[in-house]
Scaffold this motif. Structure first.
Motif, PDB file in Angstrom:
ATOM      1  N   VAL A  99       0.851  -1.178   0.000  1.00  0.00           N
ATOM      2  CA  VAL A  99       0.000   0.000   0.000  1.00  0.00           C
ATOM      3  C   VAL A  99       0.890   1.232   0.000  1.00  0.00           C
ATOM      4  O   VAL A  99       1.931   1.256   0.657  1.00  0.00           O
ATOM      5  N   GLU A 100       0.499   2.219  -0.794  1.00  0.00           N
ATOM      6  CA  GLU A 100       1.170   3.516  -0.779  1.00  0.00           C
ATOM      7  C   GLU A 100       0.085   4.577  -0.752  1.00  0.00           C
ATOM      8  O   GLU A 100      -0.797   4.589  -1.612  1.00  0.00           O
ATOM      9  N   VAL A 101       0.118   5.424   0.263  1.00  0.00           N
ATOM     10  CA  VAL A 101      -0.924   6.437   0.436  1.00  0.00           C
ATOM     11  C   VAL A 101      -0.303   7.818   0.558  1.00  0.00           C
ATOM     12  O   VAL A 101       0.793   7.979   1.079  1.00  0.00           O
ATOM     13  N   ASP A 102      -1.024   8.801   0.045  1.00  0.00           N
ATOM     14  CA  ASP A 102      -0.654  10.205   0.198  1.00  0.00           C
ATOM     15  C   ASP A 102      -1.538  10.796   1.286  1.00  0.00           C
ATOM     16  O   ASP A 102      -2.707  10.410   1.428  1.00  0.00           O
ATOM     17  N   PHE A 103      -1.004  11.720   2.035  1.00  0.00           N
ATOM     18  CA  PHE A 103      -1.796  12.387   3.057  1.00  0.00           C
ATOM     19  C   PHE A 103      -1.272  13.799   3.273  1.00  0.00           C
ATOM     20  O   PHE A 103      -0.142  14.124   2.912  1.00  0.00           O
ATOM     21  N   ALA A 104      -2.112  14.626   3.852  1.00  0.00           N
ATOM     22  CA  ALA A 104      -1.747  15.989   4.240  1.00  0.00           C
ATOM     23  C   ALA A 104      -2.569  16.325   5.471  1.00  0.00           C
ATOM     24  O   ALA A 104      -3.783  16.092   5.495  1.00  0.00           O
ATOM     25  N   GLU A 105      -1.916  16.834   6.485  1.00  0.00           N
ATOM     26  CA  GLU A 105      -2.605  17.138   7.744  1.00  0.00           C
ATOM     27  C   GLU A 105      -2.005  18.398   8.359  1.00  0.00           C
ATOM     28  O   GLU A 105      -0.788  18.569   8.391  1.00  0.00           O
ATOM     29  N   LEU A 106      -2.889  19.250   8.855  1.00  0.00           N
ATOM     30  CA  LEU A 106      -2.453  20.472   9.534  1.00  0.00           C
ATOM     31  C   LEU A 106      -2.419  20.202  11.032  1.00  0.00           C
ATOM     32  O   LEU A 106      -3.404  19.741  11.616  1.00  0.00           O
ATOM     33  N   PHE A 107      -1.279  20.499  11.659  1.00  0.00           N
ATOM     34  CA  PHE A 107      -1.140  20.409  13.108  1.00  0.00           C
ATOM     35  C   PHE A 107      -1.153  21.838  13.632  1.00  0.00           C
ATOM     36  O   PHE A 107      -0.267  22.640  13.332  1.00  0.00           O
ATOM     37  N   VAL A 108      -2.168  22.157  14.411  1.00  0.00           N
ATOM     38  CA  VAL A 108      -2.407  23.518  14.877  1.00  0.00           C
ATOM     39  C   VAL A 108      -1.518  23.820  16.080  1.00  0.00           C
ATOM     40  O   VAL A 108      -1.410  23.025  17.012  1.00  0.00           O
TER      41      VAL A 108
END
Length: 195
Positions: A99-108
């Motif tokens: 499995v290869e996944v892309d992600f983006a997440e903002l850490f406040v």
């Protein structure tokens, strides 16, 4: 008020800087526009998957990340790649994949304008540390097939005896209903129905 206490608990949770999924964003110095690239291989945590398929515990998870300082905190984007192991839901044969996944997440960051707007889904910077495990877990689990198959047209198992139908394509348990057995003798083999 209980919701506010839950947010405070999440923000006050202490992270272990030695945990492989914890990233240190201190070098970004909270200067919007600064960027840091991180490439690391970490062991997969337990239960990273579904009942029938997932990443084996301890398997190598390759992370290729970009950390960007933004006004609200730190934006983490990148990819995670890991091996998969499971079983076919039709024939129960073991299967492996990747499995290869892309992600983006903002850490406040604490004290940012978005802090007051944060909800239960908000991810927080904690002493310039980022816990990436929940983000990777969500990204990986959401891409896994709910019903993994060894082959797209896997015939599965015989419902009566459990034989693997792929191994014996002519497998058959046709039995004539005893109430109709007397009629079977009336039709000769040359005059089978459908001829």
């Amino acid at each position: 008020m209980p919701e506010e206490n839950q947010k405070t608990e999440l923000k006050n949770q202490h992270l272990d800087p030695h945990d492989p999924f914890v990233l240190d964003a201190h070098r970004l110095a909270r200067r919007p526009g600064s960027m840091l690239k991180v490439v690391r291989t970490v062991p997969a945590p337990a239960d990273l998957g579904l009942e029938v398929i997932g990443v084996p515990e301890g398997a190598d998870v390759e992370l290729n990340l970009k950390l960007e300082a933004v006004v609200e905190g730190v934006l983490v984007s990148g990819t995670a790649r890991a091996p998969l192991a499971g079983e076919c839901v039709r024939c129960l044969d073991p299967l492996t994949d990747e499995v290869e996944v892309d992600f983006a997440e903002l850490f406040v960051a604490p004290g940012s304008a978005q802090e007051t707007d944060g909800d239960d889904e908000t991810r927080w910077l904690q002493d310039d540390l980022i816990d990436l495990e929940p983000v990777v877990r969500d990204a990986v689990v959401l891409t896994l097939p709910l019903q993994p198959l060894c082959e797209e047209d896997c015939p599965g198992l015989c419902a009566q005896c459990g034989a693997v139908l792929r191994d014996d394509p002519d497998h058959d348990h046709s039995e004539v209903d005893p109430r109709w057995a007397a009629l079977e003798g009336l039709v000769s083999k040359d005059e089978q129905p459908g001829d």
